[in-house]
Design a protein around this motif. Structure first.
Motif, PDB file in Angstrom:
ATOM      1  N   PHE A  16       0.828  -1.208   0.000  1.00  0.00           N
ATOM      2  CA  PHE A  16       0.000   0.000   0.000  1.00  0.00           C
ATOM      3  C   PHE A  16       0.862   1.256   0.000  1.00  0.00           C
ATOM      4  O   PHE A  16       0.530   2.250  -0.649  1.00  0.00           O
ATOM      5  CB  PHE A  16      -0.959   0.021   1.193  1.00  0.00           C
ATOM      6  CG  PHE A  16      -2.176  -0.835   1.000  1.00  0.00           C
ATOM      7  CD1 PHE A  16      -2.971  -0.721  -0.127  1.00  0.00           C
ATOM      8  CD2 PHE A  16      -2.551  -1.751   1.972  1.00  0.00           C
ATOM      9  CE1 PHE A  16      -4.102  -1.503  -0.313  1.00  0.00           C
ATOM     10  CE2 PHE A  16      -3.679  -2.539   1.807  1.00  0.00           C
ATOM     11  CZ  PHE A  16      -4.461  -2.413   0.663  1.00  0.00           C
ATOM     12  N   LYS A  17       1.986   1.213   0.707  1.00  0.00           N
ATOM     13  CA  LYS A  17       2.887   2.354   0.753  1.00  0.00           C
ATOM     14  C   LYS A  17       3.454   2.630  -0.641  1.00  0.00           C
ATOM     15  O   LYS A  17       3.489   3.772  -1.094  1.00  0.00           O
ATOM     16  CB  LYS A  17       4.022   2.075   1.744  1.00  0.00           C
ATOM     17  CG  LYS A  17       4.937   3.248   1.995  1.00  0.00           C
ATOM     18  CD  LYS A  17       6.116   2.793   2.831  1.00  0.00           C
ATOM     19  CE  LYS A  17       6.226   3.573   4.114  1.00  0.00           C
ATOM     20  NZ  LYS A  17       7.366   3.148   4.925  1.00  0.00           N
ATOM     21  N   LEU A  18       3.896   1.579  -1.325  1.00  0.00           N
ATOM     22  CA  LEU A  18       4.418   1.726  -2.686  1.00  0.00           C
ATOM     23  C   LEU A  18       3.347   2.235  -3.645  1.00  0.00           C
ATOM     24  O   LEU A  18       3.590   3.121  -4.457  1.00  0.00           O
ATOM     25  CB  LEU A  18       4.923   0.383  -3.204  1.00  0.00           C
ATOM     26  CG  LEU A  18       6.361   0.027  -2.936  1.00  0.00           C
ATOM     27  CD1 LEU A  18       6.625  -1.401  -3.371  1.00  0.00           C
ATOM     28  CD2 LEU A  18       7.302   0.978  -3.624  1.00  0.00           C
ATOM     29  N   LEU A  19       2.156   1.648  -3.554  1.00  0.00           N
ATOM     30  CA  LEU A  19       1.087   2.004  -4.484  1.00  0.00           C
ATOM     31  C   LEU A  19       0.337   3.258  -4.044  1.00  0.00           C
ATOM     32  O   LEU A  19      -0.536   3.741  -4.748  1.00  0.00           O
ATOM     33  CB  LEU A  19       0.118   0.825  -4.658  1.00  0.00           C
ATOM     34  CG  LEU A  19       0.743  -0.459  -5.222  1.00  0.00           C
ATOM     35  CD1 LEU A  19      -0.310  -1.523  -5.425  1.00  0.00           C
ATOM     36  CD2 LEU A  19       1.504  -0.187  -6.510  1.00  0.00           C
ATOM     37  N   GLY A  20       0.698   3.785  -2.870  1.00  0.00           N
ATOM     38  CA  GLY A  20       0.084   5.019  -2.391  1.00  0.00           C
ATOM     39  C   GLY A  20       0.557   6.233  -3.176  1.00  0.00           C
ATOM     40  O   GLY A  20      -0.024   7.309  -3.077  1.00  0.00           O
TER      41      GLY A  20
END
Length: 115
Positions: A16-20
């Motif tokens: 989620f952090k990467l795709l955030g």
């Protein structure tokens, strides 16, 4: 849902952090249907090549994307063999298609500018 389909909370938070990041999320959505090279992403996102490469490096370092050399160019695609690919795919499937960005590149004659 069986044990193998459950993503650990830590791993999910990292994904989620990467795709955030909107750029990385859009890249992943584009890569769901098209292999792309850095030069195409530069045109799509109107960003510098080093900035695009940095985004791709982050996705590649965790194994979400893979690269393939074609002549002097490197093309990126989603790594559908990654253990968390089903989780990533379920996220991407809830997003609107981004194919218009690739069509726009084709219309400008930039889709295959790196070949």
């Amino acid at each position: 849902m069986n044990e193998s389909e459950v993503v650990e909370l830590y791993k999910a938070s990292q994904i989620f952090k990467l795709l955030g990041d909107k750029t990385r999320l859009t890249m992943m959505k584009l890569l769901q249907t098209h292999d792309c090279c850095v030069c195409e992403f530069v045109e799509i996102f109107k960003m510098s090549q080093p900035a695009i490469s940095q985004h791709l490096r982050k996705l590649r370092d965790v194994g979400l994307v893979k690269e393939e050399r074609r002549g002097q160019w490197i093309f990126y695609s989603i790594n559908n063999e990654h253990e968390d690919y089903p989780f990533v795919q379920s996220i991407l499937n809830h997003l609107p298609e981004q194919n218009g960005l690739v069509v726009e590149l084709e219309e400008q004659g930039l889709r295959i500018s790196c070949n």
